[in-house]
Enzyme design. Sequence first.
Site, PDB file in Angstrom:
ATOM      1  N   ARG A  59      22.210  11.357 -12.757  1.00 30.55           N
ATOM      2  CA  ARG A  59      23.238  10.319 -12.702  1.00 30.55           C
ATOM      3  C   ARG A  59      23.885  10.303 -11.327  1.00 30.55           C
ATOM      4  O   ARG A  59      23.856  11.290 -10.596  1.00 30.55           O
ATOM      5  CB  ARG A  59      24.310  10.530 -13.769  1.00 30.55           C
ATOM      6  CG  ARG A  59      25.085  11.855 -13.660  1.00 30.55           C
ATOM      7  CD  ARG A  59      26.388  11.735 -12.924  1.00 30.55           C
ATOM      8  NE  ARG A  59      26.987  13.034 -12.648  1.00 30.55           N
ATOM      9  CZ  ARG A  59      26.892  13.652 -11.484  1.00 30.55           C
ATOM     10  NH1 ARG A  59      26.206  13.139 -10.490  1.00 30.55           N
ATOM     11  NH2 ARG A  59      27.476  14.824 -11.284  1.00 30.55           N
ATOM     12  N   ASP A  68      36.379  15.017 -15.561  1.00 31.12           N
ATOM     13  CA  ASP A  68      35.911  15.232 -16.941  1.00 31.12           C
ATOM     14  C   ASP A  68      36.542  16.456 -17.584  1.00 31.12           C
ATOM     15  O   ASP A  68      37.052  16.384 -18.703  1.00 31.12           O
ATOM     16  CB  ASP A  68      34.367  15.260 -17.029  1.00 31.12           C
ATOM     17  CG  ASP A  68      33.682  16.190 -16.048  1.00 31.12           C
ATOM     18  OD1 ASP A  68      34.382  16.872 -15.260  1.00 31.12           O
ATOM     19  OD2 ASP A  68      32.441  16.259 -16.076  1.00 31.12           O
ATOM     20  N   SER A 160      22.983  15.707 -10.645  1.00 28.20           N
ATOM     21  CA  SER A 160      22.794  16.270 -11.985  1.00 28.20           C
ATOM     22  C   SER A 160      21.359  16.573 -12.347  1.00 28.20           C
ATOM     23  O   SER A 160      20.936  16.357 -13.482  1.00 28.20           O
ATOM     24  CB  SER A 160      23.352  15.339 -13.052  1.00 28.20           C
ATOM     25  OG  SER A 160      24.720  15.312 -12.970  1.00 28.20           O
ATOM     26  N   ASP A 205      28.069  14.650 -16.854  1.00 30.16           N
ATOM     27  CA  ASP A 205      26.660  14.540 -16.493  1.00 30.16           C
ATOM     28  C   ASP A 205      25.785  14.301 -17.721  1.00 30.16           C
ATOM     29  O   ASP A 205      24.868  13.489 -17.708  1.00 30.16           O
ATOM     30  CB  ASP A 205      26.206  15.821 -15.772  1.00 30.16           C
ATOM     31  CG  ASP A 205      27.155  16.173 -14.629  1.00 30.16           C
ATOM     32  OD1 ASP A 205      27.920  15.289 -14.208  1.00 30.16           O
ATOM     33  OD2 ASP A 205      27.130  17.325 -14.178  1.00 30.16           O
TER      34      ASP A 205
END
Length: 481
Positions: A59, A68, A160, A205
Site C-alpha cells: 500500500r 493508526d 508494506s 497496512d
Amino acid sequence: MINRDTLMKGLTKGDSRVRKTLDQAYNVDVSGRLLTLLENFGRNFPQETEISILKAPGRVNLIGEHLDYNSLPVLPMAMDYDMLVALSPRSDLEVRAVNPEFEDRAFEIEKKIPPYETGDWGNYIKAGVQGIVDELGGIKGLRGFNACFYGNVPVGAGLSSSSALVVAAAMAAVEAGGVKIEPLVLADRMASAEWYVGTQGGGMDHAASILSEKGKALRVDFFPLRARPVSLPEGYTIVVANSMVVSTKTRESKIRFNWLPTACRAATAMLVKNLGLEAAKIKYLGDIFRQLGMADTLRGLQKTFTQDKYTKPEIAAYLGTTVGELDRRLFTTNAGELVPEPEGGFRVGARARHVISEAIRVEESVKVVEAGDGEALGRRMNGSWISCRDDFEISHPALVDLVEIGRSAGTSGSRLTGAGWGGCTVHLVKDEKVEKVLEALQKKYYGKAIEKYPAAAKLYHEHPEDALLALRPSAGARVLF
Ligand code: GLA
C-alpha cells in the site's frame, strides 16, 4: 482452486475468463508474473497439480502517518505491486515456503509457533499463520501447505512489503484449511499478528491490503476497525518516488520505530493527568481528540508540554509514579520488549502535536477529496510532510531531496509515506504534469542527488524498476484462482 497447466494455458492464450478475473483485481497486466510464479511452483512442488493463487497488495499511504496506533484515521490505497502466492494444501500440518529471493523455510503449524531469529523472512510467514491459529483459537480446521511466494513490493521502502507477506501467509493458511474468516476480522487480526516480528505497528497496512477496492483510496478508522472506500479526484496521478534508502523494521530501526508509539502513550498519560481527564475512558491520543475536539486538544497540548524533551524519570515524576511502573505500563512493547530511552529523553509534546495536527489534516483531506478538490488534498499532503519532518522526525535527507524536486517540478502535494527514515515519497500530480515530474525526479534525484547516499545509489543501479512508480489504486487481497 485450479489446475496448474490449465491456468498456464489460459494465461498464455489470454483466455477471457482468466483475463476478466485479473482485470477485476489489477490496473496492469500481471500475466508474466503469474507465469513465473507457476513455473517456480512447478519446479519446487512438481507433484502438485491443483493449486490456489492469491494476491496481497502493498500500500501507499496518501496521508495520515503514524495515526493508526493512536486510534486516528488514515487514507492509504492498495497498489498493483503485491505478494503473489501459489499454494496447495498438505495432509499434515507442515508449511513449506519458498521464495526466489530467500532461503526455503519449513515449520509445523502449532498452537504457539516458535519464531526464527529476528530478521528472518520466515517470521513473516509464521506471523500470518500464527494470526490465523489465534483467530481460530487453535489448530483445529487448519492444514499445512506448500507455497511459492513471489512479490514485487520494494522491500524496506515504506510500502508494506512485510504486511503484504504476513497477509499472504495468513490467507494461504485460510485457503489451505478451507476455513472462513471475514475480511474485516482478518484485517483486524493481522494488525496484532505482525507484532510477532517485534514491531509495534498499527493496523493501517493490513487494512489497506485486505479491504481496498480497485480505483479507490480507503479511509480506515481504528478500535474498532472500520474502512470506507473514497474516490480520488479526477485528473490526478499518484507518483511514488523511492529514495532507495532502505528502512527495514529490524534491529535498530525496530527500537527507533517503537520510540514513537511509546512517546505517544506517554503523551496520552501526561495529557490525561494535566487536563484532569477520566483515565478509564482514554487509551489513545485519538480518544482525547474525540473527547475534547480540535481547539481544546491543541490548547491542552500547549499547556501540558512545556519542555522539549522528557526523560523517563521526569515522565514518572509528572505522572506521580516510578520508572519501574512506567516501564511496565507504558514502555513495554506488545511483544514484551522494554523500550529504552532515546538520548536526552522523549520529545513527547512534538510527537503529540504531529499526531493531532495530522488527524485534522486527514479529516479535511477526506472531505476535500470527496468534493473532488485535488489541490486542497495536495496542500494537506504538504502540511503532513512538514509535520512528519519536524515534529515526528521521521525524515531523511534523501526524502527532503525528493520532496523538493517534486514540488519544484509542479506536484500538487508531496510527502514521505510509510514509517519514515527512508523509503518512499508520494506525490499528487495533475495528469498533464506527470511527465515533467517523472523527468525531474529521474534526472535530478536518480541521475544526481542519489549519489550522496552510496547504499541507495547501489540499490538503484541493481533495481531501477523499484524507483519510480505511477499508480492507480488496486483491489485488495483475494484468492484469484
Ligand atoms: C508502519 C506501520 C503502520 C503505520 C506506519 C506509519 O508502516 O506498520 O502501522 O504506523 O508505519 O504511518
